[in-house]
Each structure stands twice: as C-alpha cells, then as structure tokens.
Design a protein around this motif. Sequence first.
Motif, PDB file in Angstrom:
ATOM      1  N   TYR A  31      15.185 -23.850  28.914  1.00  0.00           N
ATOM      2  CA  TYR A  31      15.845 -22.955  29.874  1.00  0.00           C
ATOM      3  C   TYR A  31      17.277 -23.466  30.069  1.00  0.00           C
ATOM      4  O   TYR A  31      17.477 -24.677  30.216  1.00  0.00           O
ATOM      5  CB  TYR A  31      15.142 -22.972  31.225  1.00  0.00           C
ATOM      6  N   ASN A  74      15.487 -16.920  28.442  1.00  0.00           N
ATOM      7  CA  ASN A  74      15.574 -18.118  29.288  1.00  0.00           C
ATOM      8  C   ASN A  74      17.005 -18.586  29.535  1.00  0.00           C
ATOM      9  O   ASN A  74      17.215 -19.719  29.963  1.00  0.00           O
ATOM     10  CB  ASN A  74      14.769 -19.265  28.667  1.00  0.00           C
ATOM     11  N   SER A 126       8.529 -18.401  35.944  1.00  0.00           N
ATOM     12  CA  SER A 126       8.135 -18.463  34.537  1.00  0.00           C
ATOM     13  C   SER A 126       7.172 -19.624  34.297  1.00  0.00           C
ATOM     14  O   SER A 126       6.142 -19.463  33.630  1.00  0.00           O
ATOM     15  CB  SER A 126       9.383 -18.613  33.665  1.00  0.00           C
ATOM     16  N   ALA A 163       3.736 -18.983  35.739  1.00  0.00           N
ATOM     17  CA  ALA A 163       3.148 -17.690  35.373  1.00  0.00           C
ATOM     18  C   ALA A 163       1.619 -17.806  35.300  1.00  0.00           C
ATOM     19  O   ALA A 163       1.083 -18.705  34.686  1.00  0.00           O
ATOM     20  CB  ALA A 163       3.702 -17.243  34.035  1.00  0.00           C
TER      21      ALA A 163
END
Length: 455
Positions: free
Chosen positions: A404, A427, A447, A450
């Motif tokens: 990310y 990302n 994320s 999740a």
Amino acid sequence: MFIQSILSQAKRIASRFARHDGGNIAMTFAVALVPLLGFVGAAVDYSRANAARSAMQAALDSAALMVSKDLSANPTMSATDVTDKAKAYFNALYTNTNAGQITVTASYTTNTKDGSTVTVNGSGAVATDFMKMVGLPQLGIGSGSTTTWGSTRMRVAMALDVTGSMGMGTGKLKAMQDAATGLIKTLSANSRMTEDTYISIIPFAQMVNVGASNKNATWLKWDEYGSCSYPYYDTKAECQAAGQTWNASSNKNAWNGCVTDRDQPYDTTNEAPSGTARYPAYQYNACPSAILGMTSAYGADNVKTLTGKIDALSANGGTNQPIGMAWAWRTLQIGSDPFPAPAKDSNYKYTDALIILSDGMNTKDRWYGDGANWSTLVDDRQKLLCANIKKLNPVTNKQDTVIYTIQVNTGGDPESAVLKSCADPGNFFPTSTNAGIADAFKAIGNSLNALRVSK
C-alpha cells in the motif's frame, strides 16, 4: 316422398359428422387447459418464492456482516444479544412482503485456528395463489450466511516519512501520527490473541535508525562511518569526489544508530546481511527515531508501545523512500537479523503487508540526489526494489507481500509514478490534504480487515 328426402339428407349429414374429427381440437384443448394453467400458476408461485429467498439471502449476508463487526468490538456478547442484533438488522433490511414473518436465528463461535464465525439463518413460507388448488398452500424458503474473520493473521510493516517537509508547521506529521495510531487501534480491536497481528514501524528520512545499542551487531559494516572535512557532504563518496578528506572513525560509542543504503545491488534485494550485503553504519545528523520491529497489536501494553513510537516521531532530513521500504520489507522476514519477525503457525493463513507514506519526491540516497530536488535516479532504485518485493513466490506462485502506498501531496508536486507503480492495484492513495491521510489509513484498515462471507 318429401319426408323420405329429408330423412335421407339427415342420414347423410349424420354420417359426415361421425366421420369428421375437427371438433376434437376443442375437446383436447379443454382437457389440456387444466394442467397448462397449473404449470403457469406453479411458475408464478415459484417465481415469487425465489424473489423472497433472494431478498432473504441479501438481508442475511448484510446482517451477518453487521453482527460480526459488533462482535469484533465486543466479543463477549451473549448468545441472546447476538440473535437479537441479527433479528434487528435483518428486519431493517428485508423488504420483501411475500414471505410474511421470517424466523431468524444466530450463533457465534469464538476464535479458533479457522477464525471467529457468526452464522445467521432465516426461514419462512410464501403463500401460493395457484398451487393451493392442488394441495400446496405454501412454499417454504430458508437460507443462511456465515461470516468468518480472524482466520488470517497479519504482519504489517509501516514505513513512515519523517523528513523535514513533514514538519515545519504543515500539520502533516500530526495528521500522519493520528491516522497511523487509528490504524493500530483498528487492527488491535480485531485481534483475539497475541499472534493475530504484528506491526513494525520504520521512520525514514535519507537514512534509518537501527538503534545505537546494536553497535556490535555482525550485520553492520563500518567503512562508511566517519565524517568529511567539509560537513556539507553526507557520504564518503561525495566527500572524496569533491576533493575533500574523509575521516574514518572507530569510535562506535559515538554512533547515533543510523545506517545508509546497502551496497548495490543489495539495496534493492532482501539478501541476508553478510559480507558486502551488511548494513553500512553512518553518522547522519538528521537521524530519525529508531525502528520498532514486529510488535504484537494485542493488549493494551503492546498498543501503548506501538502508539508511543508513533507519538514520538519528529521531522528532519531529505527523502529516500527506497531505504524505508527496504527496511519495512526486512522486518517482515522470519528468524533473520536484524529485527526478525516471529515464526508463523502452519495452522493459520497469513497476510504480509507493507505500507509506505511519503509527502514528497525522492531527493537523496547514498549515491544520487542533492537532498532538495527530485532525483529520478533514486526512483530507479525504488522501482527495482518494488519489482523484487512483488516477485512471485516459487512455491506458492503468489506474491508474498501486499503493498500500500500513500502520497501526501500538499505542495503541488506531480503524482508520484514510482509510488503508484509500487502499490498493488487499488492500493495507491494520493491525497492533497492532511485530512486525506486519515481517509487513506482508514481505507487500508478496511482492506486489511476485510471479512469474507461464505454461504
């Protein structure tokens, strides 16, 4: 004679009627109409039942997700409370009226090696309009949804830009600290045991700080340690290229813990530190605070350690994103100095994630750049590094580490092509405001946390 003629014609007409079969079509249609209408009616009833079942499934899925989030915040919730919440969420979401009253039940299983689960089931019946004529007054419907979380453990390495431009009254450093602290608390809230989530923190500027207490570590080398006769030059190569004198030092006790980039090509790989692949110690005046290796995010004391490291960050120095990423990658490695990550349990799945936040373009590494202006040569080293991080594991044929990237662009810089390309699809989080830092970290937290739904 007249009567005989009429009788003769009547016989002929009767004989023709007996031989004619055209009227059988009407008779056949009349006989077939009943089952035909039955099939059409059954299709209508089944269509209504399927619509009700689909609406029920969607509401059960959403209810299971919502209950699981409540359980993440309060894992000691009673069985009655779990069912009551599931019913409340379901009733608010289910709008199909064909099935009338739906019976909803829920169950919760706490964390095991397969994760925590909540299962929400629903059952009901749809009254028939046509099939009741053949003895089926209603069609039963039922479904369920199971949400599982915590079966995937996480290792998260956070490389945080603490260069001078993050400070200077811009508010960026404080915004980053608040957002990073929020992510730590989010990941902690979804941890059920010590091993669930580990986080490392890598503050970086032009160099990183591995801690002065490691002065005798075998993974360090000292050929870059010293100072130039003209203090403007940061590295031995720069000093000598400018015709100045490099004064090597053997006084490790004066070392502040900083290291510079490894010799090429090791600056872009994850080779174990030995020989020329060791980390060059350097006395950098703008040395950031020391790296914090993988630390569990479970428990108040661990959270305090992690957030305390974030709170103590200060801003100074030039931008060298590759060294921050390289060290973040290093902290994800198991059983290998420096900063070895804990061993992984084969009974669990794991997600390794690398997060890098930077507010500027690369300006200086060990070889390139002047510390003030964008250096595409430093970008080139970072591209090689990112490509190596993304290489597929030959055993699993999958990428080991999810990347990310966050670009805090409040100064009108161009979009960072290298940060964008380093990030996995979806990302890359560019922001032109300090408030966007929190949004980026929240999106990354969502994320990482999740939930997966199975039916």
